[in-house]
Design an enzyme around this catalytic site. Structure first.
Site, mmCIF file in Angstrom:
data_model
loop_
_atom_site.group_PDB
_atom_site.id
_atom_site.type_symbol
_atom_site.label_atom_id
_atom_site.label_comp_id
_atom_site.label_asym_id
_atom_site.label_seq_id
_atom_site.Cartn_x
_atom_site.Cartn_y
_atom_site.Cartn_z
ATOM 1 N N ASP A 66 0.925 -1.174 0.053
ATOM 2 C CA ASP A 66 -0.115 0.077 0.140
ATOM 3 C C ASP A 66 0.957 1.222 0.111
ATOM 4 O OD1 ASP A 66 -1.980 1.755 0.157
ATOM 5 O OD2 ASP A 66 -2.910 1.186 2.044
ATOM 6 N N GLU A 130 9.906 -4.559 -7.030
ATOM 7 C CA GLU A 130 10.296 -3.845 -5.837
ATOM 8 C C GLU A 130 11.507 -3.153 -6.073
ATOM 9 O OE1 GLU A 130 7.831 -7.276 -4.038
ATOM 10 O OE2 GLU A 130 9.070 -6.777 -5.775
#
Length: 251
Positions: A66, A130
């Site tokens: 998030d 990522e």
């Protein structure tokens, strides 16, 4: 119970959970994790469902962490509940089935990889993005490596590129593909619903004993995740991406 981020329906020993925040990527928010925790706890009960089906939307299963919550405040989600949830999906006394369509990214890959069975439509794609943000998938990797092995997990991490459902199938991240995936799910449920819950529990306990990697990896995974998000520069880069749409390497 009424949920905000998902729906859950139980019938004939099968609980079908649908994440309902597709417009925001079904991200792993605090609210979603809390509600998934409630559903999984029910499946862990002796009188709970023996099969837990987890699905998302047509365009995205789960986009990962998030970032919006991070951009709006200084609070960092503790990774321990997330890791614990995934470990419960992997080792709990029920069959966990991920039904994937569209985009499966970052923590979404971890969520799918934690499940016992992963079904996919042909248009599904899987990526670890990522490193583009200076992060690495510390909590995802123990679950992903169990499915695809170290080198393929390493490649997904470094390349940051999505792989399609067919590649994911050949690697072992996906167990079966069919369009529409709902038909494939029905075929699996015909047999899964006949399995006794005590037998499932005994088998999965034995499997966890044979492969204790998730327990062994937990301390390092949580420590690495916390260290990354304690970096003010990294958090600033994520905030900039959320508010301005620019990646960390862009001027």
């Amino acid at each position: 119970m009424t949920f905000e981020t998902l729906t859950a329906e139980t019938r004939d020993g099968i609980c079908t959970v649908t994440m309902t925040r597709e417009h925001s990527g079904n991200v792993l928010s605090a609210a979603l994790l809390a509600e998934l925790d409630h559903v999984v706890a029910r499946a862990e009960a002796a009188d709970g469902p023996s099969v837990l089906v987890l699905t998302g939307g047509a365009r995205v299963f789960c986009a990962g962490g998030d970032f919006q919550a991070l951009a709006e405040g200084d609070g960092i989600l503790d990774p321990a509940p997330l890791y614990a949830l995934w470990q419960r999906l992997a080792t709990g006394p029920f069959v966990s089935v991920a039904v994937t369509r569209g985009r499966v990214n970052a923590g979404g890959v971890g969520l799918a990889a934690a499940c016992d069975i992963v079904l996919a439509e042909s248009g599904a794609s899987f990526a670890l993005s990522e490193l583009l943000f200076g992060l690495y998938p510390a909590c995802v990797l123990p679950f992903l490596i169990r499915r695809v092995g170290e080198q393929r997990a390493h490649y997904l991490t470094l390349s940051t590129q999505p792989v399609g459902a067919e590649t994911a199938l050949s690697w072992g991240l996906v167990d079966a593909i069919e369009d529409p995936v709902e038909s494939l799910l029905r075929k699996h449920l015909l047999r899964l619903k006949r399995l006794s819950k005590p037998a499932i529990a005994a088998y999965k306990q034995y499997r966890a004993h044979l492969s204790p990697s998730l327990d062994a990896a937990r301390p390092a995974a949580l420590a690495a995740n916390r260290a990354m998000f304690d970096d003010p520069g990294l958090r600033a880069g994520i905030r900039r991406y959320v508010t301005e749409g620019t990646f960390p390497w862009e001027g």
